[in-house]
Design an enzyme around this catalytic site. Structure first.
Site, mmCIF file in Angstrom:
data_model
loop_
_atom_site.group_PDB
_atom_site.id
_atom_site.type_symbol
_atom_site.label_atom_id
_atom_site.label_comp_id
_atom_site.label_asym_id
_atom_site.label_seq_id
_atom_site.Cartn_x
_atom_site.Cartn_y
_atom_site.Cartn_z
ATOM 1 C CB SER A 3 -0.965 0.076 1.252
ATOM 2 O OG SER A 3 -1.946 -1.098 0.882
ATOM 3 C CE LYS A 54 -9.389 -5.888 5.189
ATOM 4 N NZ LYS A 54 -9.620 -6.291 3.579
ATOM 5 C CG ASP A 72 -11.553 -5.255 0.526
ATOM 6 O OD1 ASP A 72 -10.363 -4.840 0.400
ATOM 7 O OD2 ASP A 72 -11.341 -5.495 1.968
ATOM 8 N N GLY A 80 -14.986 -19.471 0.476
ATOM 9 C CA GLY A 80 -14.609 -18.421 1.614
ATOM 10 C C GLY A 80 -15.882 -17.668 2.125
ATOM 11 C CB ALA A 85 -11.691 -10.679 1.608
ATOM 12 N NE ARG A 93 -11.415 -23.728 7.670
ATOM 13 C CZ ARG A 93 -10.173 -23.416 8.138
ATOM 14 N NH1 ARG A 93 -9.150 -24.039 7.593
ATOM 15 N NH2 ARG A 93 -10.049 -22.176 8.497
ATOM 16 C CE1 TYR A 132 1.305 -9.817 -6.907
ATOM 17 C CE2 TYR A 132 2.117 -8.527 -5.017
ATOM 18 C CZ TYR A 132 2.399 -9.010 -6.325
ATOM 19 O OH TYR A 132 3.498 -8.557 -6.866
ATOM 20 N N GLY A 146 -4.819 -11.453 -7.004
ATOM 21 C CA GLY A 146 -5.324 -10.286 -6.258
ATOM 22 C C GLY A 146 -4.350 -9.170 -6.298
#
Ligand code: NDP
Length: 284
Positions: free
Chosen positions: A26, A75, A111, A136, A140, A161, A226, A248
């Site tokens: 960032s 977050k 995001d 997931g 995110a 999961r 990423y 990503g």
């Protein structure tokens, strides 16, 4: 004696807070964006220990900090801390962007718009009318589901999961579109045009236990993670019929561009920034 007219105020202060944060791109991304507009800024990485987020934010504001990006695992704490929340951060229940103005903390989440812009503008994949699998159900995925459903996929399945977390997300977003939830073993026999890996499994070098036959002809496999090399998910996808692969990096740069817009009111050109990082890891 110092001439009063020689005094240059320090550049405005921004930062990314997280744990870990040493790897964060960032600061480089925001510095490159700022250079496009001749904006001076000081953008730092701040490592925060568990339990220390609120205090770290207070300290940052006290030293004149104007904006913060927030990454794993803070977050939700960032969202809780805010006085005001944008609609998209309210929907996500998590914030990756905080702004400090007039004593107010404003929470935003970029995001989702970042991933959708990357998929449509950089990868040039049309989500409308497509069958989409999201793997997931963490922060995110919660951030991207609203903007993703806004692109009108034909069918959306979330597999996680812990199936209960996927079910909670499907309930939360039911007003935005129909979502089906499954455990990994129930995916046998289904196939998709877009498969998004929104788990952190790639960070641990792991792969969720996905069945064969998951990709339709022409399908895109997208990993939010990423890394310098292809992630385990992208390697698996290439071997199991995905026609297109994306990691990503584009999402990272696009979500940063939206944060930059939130703070500076200017839309940076993301293409050259993505190219710089891709060249840096030896891609043409
Ligand atoms: P969370 O910790 O909130 O969620 C992690 C998710 O991954 C959960 O669904 C969890 O499942 C699942 N998971 C973790 N390990 C495994 C495994 N070994 N096998 C299967 N599932 C697993 O993380 P976030 O949602 O905040 O982030 C997810 C990923 O997205 C991170 O790797 C992050 O780096 C990346 N990301 C990238 C961005 C970008 O700009 N490119 C922006 C934001 C995030 P369970 O619920 O069962 O525990």
């Amino acid at each position: 004696m110092t001439d009063l007219f020689d005094f240059n105020p320090p550049p405005p202060l921004y930062a990314v807070m997280g744990n870990p944060v040493d790897h964060s791109l960032s600061p480089r991304i925001h510095t490159m964006f700022a250079q496009q507009f001749g904006i001076q800024l000081d953008y730092r990485r701040i490592h925060v220990d568990a339990g220390g987020f609120g205090q770290a934010v207070d300290g940052f504001r006290a030293t004149g900090g104007q904006g913060l990006n927030v990454t794993v695992p803070f977050k939700i704490e960032a969202w809780d801390l805010a006085d005001e929340r944008t609609d998209r951060s309210r929907l996500a229940g998590a914030a990756n962007t905080l702004s400090f103005k007039n004593g107010i903390i404003r929470a935003d989440n970029t995001d989702g718009v970042g991933m959708c812009r990357d998929v449509s503008r950089n990868v040039r994949f049309e989500v409308a009318g497509k069958d989409v699998l999201v793997i997931g159900a963490g922060g995110a995925v919660r951030g991207v589901l609203g903007p993703l459903l806004g692109k009108h996929p034909a069918n959306t399945v979330i597999a996680n999961r812990s199936v209960d977390k996927a079910e909670s997300l499907a309930e939360l977003f039911a007003c935005r579109g129909s979502i089906k939830t499954d455990g990994f073993e129930q995916l046998v026999g289904y196939s998709f045009d877009l498969v998004i890996n929104g788990t952190s499994a790639s960070l641990q070098g792991e792969l969720p236990p996905l069945p064969e036959g998951l990709f339709n002809a022409g399908a895109l496999a997208y990993d939010m993670v990423y890394q310098r090399e292809h992630t385990p998910f992208l390697r698996w996808a290439a071997e199991h019929g995905a026609a297109h692969l994306a990691d990503g990096l584009g999402m990272l740069v696009e979500q940063a561009a939206e944060s930059f817009y939130v703070w500076h009111g200017k839309h940076p050109d993301t293409g050259p920034v993505v190219d710089t990082f891709r060249r840096g890891r030896g891609e043409s």
